[in-house]
Design an enzyme around this catalytic site. Structure first.
Site, PDB file in Angstrom:
ATOM      1  N   LYS A  28      18.565  -0.205   8.833  1.00 52.40           N
ATOM      2  CA  LYS A  28      17.841   1.050   9.005  1.00 52.40           C
ATOM      3  C   LYS A  28      16.355   0.739   8.841  1.00 52.40           C
ATOM      4  O   LYS A  28      15.853   0.629   7.737  1.00 52.40           O
ATOM      5  CB  LYS A  28      18.298   2.089   7.980  1.00 52.40           C
ATOM      6  CG  LYS A  28      18.167   3.555   8.444  1.00 52.40           C
ATOM      7  CD  LYS A  28      16.726   4.019   8.710  1.00 52.40           C
ATOM      8  CE  LYS A  28      16.029   4.326   7.411  1.00 52.40           C
ATOM      9  NZ  LYS A  28      14.626   4.850   7.682  1.00 52.40           N
ATOM     10  N   GLU A  84      13.624  -4.517  -4.025  1.00 51.11           N
ATOM     11  CA  GLU A  84      12.240  -4.922  -4.298  1.00 51.11           C
ATOM     12  C   GLU A  84      11.382  -3.686  -4.145  1.00 51.11           C
ATOM     13  O   GLU A  84      11.319  -3.091  -3.067  1.00 51.11           O
ATOM     14  CB  GLU A  84      11.818  -6.035  -3.336  1.00 51.11           C
ATOM     15  CG  GLU A  84      10.492  -6.680  -3.722  1.00 51.11           C
ATOM     16  CD  GLU A  84       9.323  -6.040  -2.996  1.00 51.11           C
ATOM     17  OE1 GLU A  84       8.646  -5.182  -3.600  1.00 51.11           O
ATOM     18  OE2 GLU A  84       9.084  -6.402  -1.837  1.00 51.11           O
ATOM     19  N   CYS A 136       3.156  -5.304  -0.774  1.00 55.14           N
ATOM     20  CA  CYS A 136       3.765  -5.039  -2.077  1.00 55.14           C
ATOM     21  C   CYS A 136       3.280  -6.011  -3.139  1.00 55.14           C
ATOM     22  O   CYS A 136       3.175  -5.658  -4.317  1.00 55.14           O
ATOM     23  CB  CYS A 136       5.290  -5.089  -1.973  1.00 55.14           C
ATOM     24  SG  CYS A 136       5.931  -6.657  -1.337  1.00 55.14           S
ATOM     25  N   GLU A 146       1.077   2.502  -7.804  1.00 54.57           N
ATOM     26  CA  GLU A 146       0.842   1.706  -6.607  1.00 54.57           C
ATOM     27  C   GLU A 146       0.228   2.582  -5.510  1.00 54.57           C
ATOM     28  O   GLU A 146       0.845   3.547  -5.055  1.00 54.57           O
ATOM     29  CB  GLU A 146       2.155   1.094  -6.111  1.00 54.57           C
ATOM     30  CG  GLU A 146       1.966   0.150  -4.947  1.00 54.57           C
ATOM     31  CD  GLU A 146       3.269  -0.495  -4.506  1.00 54.57           C
ATOM     32  OE1 GLU A 146       3.250  -1.689  -4.172  1.00 54.57           O
ATOM     33  OE2 GLU A 146       4.303   0.200  -4.491  1.00 54.57           O
TER      34      GLU A 146
END
Length: 486
Positions: A180, A255, A288, A386
């Site tokens: 996906k 992650e 990331c 973040e």
């Protein structure tokens, strides 16, 4: 079946299920972050398409799991060959779709995609073994049995590379896959489906369902016939996936990003330190692993800050298709507003803007100026959450112990970067940092033999080398007695 043409390359807009393009009653538009152009209308999947893909994968698994490992490796090498052959068009399409620099796609990203397939093919046939061992005369033999249908949910910031980190080991292990991709960047996943077919991957071994998380991702993770879930994305989405996986005790690997530090000590090579700090603006900060919290030893803080500001001002922002561009757009208007919201709230909390601080009004659209903030108060949101954009914060520390404490003042633990001229200090500091990866005097050196993943809220599990097979397989030990033979 419907296709759209991007940079001269036809891209199928349907799902890829059981070796065929499949349409949906609804569609969604993929927009280019470069200039806001509509790139195509893609099939928008839901529970029915997910179930069809999982059933196709489950059927194909019975053959693929029994395919000789050497044969599986050959197919993965052919996929890599096709990726290499089609690198120019893959790079051009992905640049249009997610806005990352074309030269990076050509020189780094797409070659890495091919390498991912080759690496896990070779690891399967060459490195994935433990020697038999003895227990009181009994032989122990460890083997890796494919688990079944694997649900892979991937992000938009490096769509094909991050997907291939998961697809390659899952297929090498003998599993089948339902991917996906992110709805903001679906195109190279569609192209990869064509590539796998051209490479001879049997129908149903690799499937792609396009669409949105609540409509396609959620039923995929909750499907009772899914045996593994691998996800890269945000912490809130991870919680929902974990809850869905819990109903069937489906193993997950996640992650989840980070808020990584870059520590610059007073014995560091400042030219190197500035280069590494400026590198955190790669892909418009949508990485990331980016070390967005710059922590600088006070004796060199003024000099470092002056040099970093000059480096930021030297970054050329613009069209990512042009070779002279150093930083391109963010992925989507909604994401640009998210990034700007973080900066505005940071300033309201007391942070000072040293560079940037808002959208690039000269370019318009999704372009956000590379931003450096200082003097954010302890505990401020900008130091904790973040941002996933071209925004760095600057903090000073007076001692090694204080620097390590600042670096660890986060709920995340994906990565950390240390810049120092003292090998002993590098060893001490690295040992104290909580992170899945620590880079010393370098950044983003990623070897697939090494474990990759995050500590704390940055994730669950490790992938890479044998760690990937440990996740995507049921690891079995067979103990054989010396007795009972005719």
């Amino acid at each position: 079946m419907p296709v759209t043409t991007v940079s001269g390359t036809p891209v199928g807009t349907g799902h890829w299920i059981g070796g065929k393009r499949v349409e949906s009653a609804e569609r969604f538009t993929s927009w280019s972050p470069i200039d806001g152009r509509a790139l195509g209308e893609f099939a928008r999947g839901g529970p029915a398409e997910v179930d069809g893909a999982v059933r196709a994968a489950a059927t194909a698994f019975e053959h693929w799991r029994r395919t000789d490992p050497a044969r599986r490796a050959e197919v993965l090498h052919r996929i890599a060959d096709e990726v290499e052959r089609r690198t120019p068009e893959l790079a051009a399409v992905e640049t249009e779709d997610n806005g990352a620099l074309l030269r990076s796609h050509l020189l780094g990203v797409m070659p890495r995609v091919a390498h991912n397939f080759r690496f896990f093919a070779d690891w399967l046939t060459g490195e994935l073994a433990l020697p038999d061992f003895d227990t009181r005369g009994h032989r122990n033999r460890v083997s890796w049995d494919p688990a079944g249908v694997c649900a892979l949910i991937t992000p938009w910031n490096a769509p094909l590379m991050l997907a291939s980190w998961k697809i390659a080991p899952a297929l090498a292990a003998g599993n089948t896959v339902v991917l996906k991709p992110a709805e903001w960047s679906p195109m190279t996943a569609s192209l990869l489906a064509d590539i796998t077919a051209d490479a001879g991957l049997p129908d149903g071994v690799f499937n792609v369902v396009q669409g949105f998380g609540p409509e396609a991702g959620a039923p995929l993770c909750a499907h009772p016939d899914v045996r593994r879930i691998s996800f890269t994305g945000s912490e809130p989405t991870a919680r929902r996936i974990a809850a869905a996986a819990a109903d069937h005790l489906t193993p997950v690997s996640m992650e989840l990003g980070g808020k990584s530090p870059l520590l610059v000590f007073d014995d560091a090579d400042l030219d190197l330190a500035v280069d590494l700090a400026a590198e955190q603006f790669d892909n418009a900060g949508q990485v990331c692993l980016a070390a967005t919290r710059i922590l600088v030893h006070s004796p060199v803080a003024a000099e470092f800050t002056s040099r970093l500001r000059a480096a930021i001002r030297g970054l050329r922002q613009g069209d990512p298709r042009l070779p002279e561009t150093g930083i391109g757009p963010n992925i989507h208007p909604d994401h640009l507003q998210r990034v700007d919201g973080f900066v505005r709230r940071a300033v309201a909390e007391g942070a000072r803007v040293l560079e940037g601080g808002g959208p690039n009004t000269d370019l318009g659209g999704n372009y956000y100026r590379p931003t450096l903030l200082a003097d954010a108060p302890a505990g401020a949101e900008i130091l904790r959450e973040e941002v996933f954009g071209p925004v760095l914060t600057l903090e000073e520390f007076d001692s090694e112990e204080e620097g390590v404490a600042l670096a660890g003042n986060t709920r995340f633990g994906l990565a950390a970067t240390v810049v120092t001229g003292d090998p002993a200090r590098a060893e001490r500091v690295s040992a104290e940092l909580t992170a899945g990866t620590v880079w010393v005097n370098c950044f983003f050196v990623r070897d697939l033999r090494a474990p990759f993943g995050g500590a704390r809220r940055s994730g669950i599990g490790r992938e890479g080398g044998t760690w990937s097979f440990d996740f995507f397989c049921d690891v079995k030990n067979t103990v054989t007695s010396p007795k009972g033979w005719m």
